[in-house]
Design an enzyme around this catalytic site. Sequence first.
Site, PDB file in Angstrom:
ATOM      1  N   HIS A   1       0.843  -1.205   0.000  1.00 32.20           N
ATOM      2  CA  HIS A   1       0.000   0.000   0.000  1.00 32.20           C
ATOM      3  C   HIS A   1       0.882   1.261   0.000  1.00 32.20           C
ATOM      4  O   HIS A   1       0.614   2.207  -0.738  1.00 32.20           O
ATOM      5  CB  HIS A   1      -0.878   0.051   1.263  1.00 32.20           C
ATOM      6  CG  HIS A   1      -1.897  -1.044   1.384  1.00 32.20           C
ATOM      7  ND1 HIS A   1      -2.072  -1.779   2.532  1.00 32.20           N
ATOM      8  CD2 HIS A   1      -2.811  -1.513   0.493  1.00 32.20           C
ATOM      9  CE1 HIS A   1      -3.059  -2.650   2.349  1.00 32.20           C
ATOM     10  NE2 HIS A   1      -3.517  -2.509   1.118  1.00 32.20           N
TER      11      HIS A   1
ATOM     12  N   LYS B   1     -17.140  -6.270   7.968  1.00 29.32           N
ATOM     13  CA  LYS B   1     -15.907  -7.055   7.890  1.00 29.32           C
ATOM     14  C   LYS B   1     -15.302  -7.249   9.266  1.00 29.32           C
ATOM     15  O   LYS B   1     -15.184  -6.303  10.033  1.00 29.32           O
ATOM     16  CB  LYS B   1     -14.899  -6.317   7.000  1.00 29.32           C
ATOM     17  CG  LYS B   1     -14.688  -6.984   5.660  1.00 29.32           C
ATOM     18  CD  LYS B   1     -13.484  -6.370   4.981  1.00 29.32           C
ATOM     19  CE  LYS B   1     -13.284  -6.915   3.587  1.00 29.32           C
ATOM     20  NZ  LYS B   1     -12.165  -6.277   2.905  1.00 29.32           N
TER      21      LYS B   1
ATOM     22  N   ARG C   1      -1.821  -6.188  -8.349  1.00 26.91           N
ATOM     23  CA  ARG C   1      -0.625  -6.988  -8.091  1.00 26.91           C
ATOM     24  C   ARG C   1      -0.462  -8.097  -9.125  1.00 26.91           C
ATOM     25  O   ARG C   1       0.627  -8.405  -9.567  1.00 26.91           O
ATOM     26  CB  ARG C   1      -0.695  -7.614  -6.693  1.00 26.91           C
ATOM     27  CG  ARG C   1      -0.569  -6.597  -5.579  1.00 26.91           C
ATOM     28  CD  ARG C   1      -1.020  -7.188  -4.284  1.00 26.91           C
ATOM     29  NE  ARG C   1      -2.420  -7.585  -4.368  1.00 26.91           N
ATOM     30  CZ  ARG C   1      -3.164  -7.957  -3.331  1.00 26.91           C
ATOM     31  NH1 ARG C   1      -2.631  -8.010  -2.137  1.00 26.91           N
ATOM     32  NH2 ARG C   1      -4.433  -8.276  -3.482  1.00 26.91           N
TER      33      ARG C   1
ATOM     34  N   SER D   1      -2.739  -7.803   3.017  1.00 24.06           N
ATOM     35  CA  SER D   1      -3.066  -7.647   4.446  1.00 24.06           C
ATOM     36  C   SER D   1      -3.456  -8.997   5.040  1.00 24.06           C
ATOM     37  O   SER D   1      -3.084  -9.321   6.158  1.00 24.06           O
ATOM     38  CB  SER D   1      -4.229  -6.669   4.613  1.00 24.06           C
ATOM     39  OG  SER D   1      -3.864  -5.398   4.132  1.00 24.06           O
TER      40      SER D   1
HETATM   41  O1  PNS Z   1      -8.956  -2.992   0.428  1.00 22.15           O
HETATM   42  P1  PNS Z   1     -10.244  -3.490  -0.139  1.00 22.15           P
HETATM   43  O2  PNS Z   1     -11.046  -4.217   0.932  1.00 22.15           O
HETATM   44  O3  PNS Z   1     -10.049  -4.313  -1.380  1.00 22.15           O
HETATM   45  O4  PNS Z   1     -11.108  -2.191  -0.586  1.00 22.15           O
HETATM   46  C1  PNS Z   1     -12.389  -2.326  -1.107  1.00 22.15           C
HETATM   47  C2  PNS Z   1     -13.087  -0.952  -1.226  1.00 22.15           C
HETATM   48  C3  PNS Z   1     -13.055  -0.210   0.085  1.00 22.15           C
HETATM   49  C4  PNS Z   1     -12.375  -0.139  -2.282  1.00 22.15           C
HETATM   50  C5  PNS Z   1     -14.552  -1.220  -1.679  1.00 22.15           C
HETATM   51  O5  PNS Z   1     -15.122  -2.192  -0.848  1.00 22.15           O
HETATM   52  C6  PNS Z   1     -15.426   0.028  -1.663  1.00 22.15           C
HETATM   53  O6  PNS Z   1     -15.231   0.926  -2.446  1.00 22.15           O
HETATM   54  N1  PNS Z   1     -16.383   0.073  -0.720  1.00 22.15           N
HETATM   55  C7  PNS Z   1     -17.276   1.210  -0.542  1.00 22.15           C
HETATM   56  C8  PNS Z   1     -18.705   0.880  -0.951  1.00 22.15           C
HETATM   57  C9  PNS Z   1     -18.874   1.003  -2.441  1.00 22.15           C
HETATM   58  O7  PNS Z   1     -18.720   2.063  -3.032  1.00 22.15           O
HETATM   59  N2  PNS Z   1     -19.231  -0.133  -3.072  1.00 22.15           N
HETATM   60  C10 PNS Z   1     -19.414  -0.214  -4.509  1.00 22.15           C
HETATM   61  C11 PNS Z   1     -18.088  -0.498  -5.210  1.00 22.15           C
HETATM   62  S1  PNS Z   1     -18.331  -0.786  -6.924  1.00 22.15           S
END
Ligand code: PNS
Length: 176
Positions: A23, A47, A96, A134
């Site tokens: 990150h 989560k 990645r 993570s």
């Molecule tokens: O580190 P992660 O868990 O892969 O991040 C995922 C994240 C936070 C980018 C995604 O879950 C997100 O954007 N959540 C917010 C809710 C949202 O907008 N959902 C629609 C995404 S298309």
Amino acid sequence: MNNEGAGRLAVYPGSFDPLTNGHVDIIQRGARLFDQIVVAILENAEKEALFTVGERLESAKQVFSEQQNVEVDTFNGLLVDYARRKNASVIVRGLRAISDFEYEMQMALMNRRLSSEIETVFMMPAEPYTYVSSRLVKEIYSLGGSVSGLVPPSVEDRLRRSSRLQAVNQPSGASD
Ligand code: PNS
């Protein structure tokens, strides 16, 4: 784009539980590419997390305290709504490996459908971080393995202090 005149602002969203050196690598690349990058930590009650959002916020702020154009924040609700509120024109995500691609493409296209003026930009981390996640960091640490070099030293410190991951990492004889 809706951020004209204010410089190009990018949002780098994620769970960051915990923040890894992968990150950090992406954030530094983003900070070189954009005028400002906001590390946006999702407040997600669903989560099961190791660190609270407050702890993740504090730890990322610590890592980027010297970097003027990196901001650390939290968000809930839709990412595109948050990006709009911040006047961001770009969402940054790290890629990645091919295995990331399907999920990332789905999210990028869905976000584009929700908000066509915000562009998702993918960046590849340096090779040593292409296999860092993570989830693996938590697993390795909880089973007594070394995560040195995979997370910033301050995050390693926090892992050491976390009562939620101490089962295997107790010095022998001190487990009860
Ligand atoms: O580190 P992660 O868990 O892969 O991040 C995922 C994240 C936070 C980018 C995604 O879950 C997100 O954007 N959540 C917010 C809710 C949202 O907008 N959902 C629609 C995404 S298309």
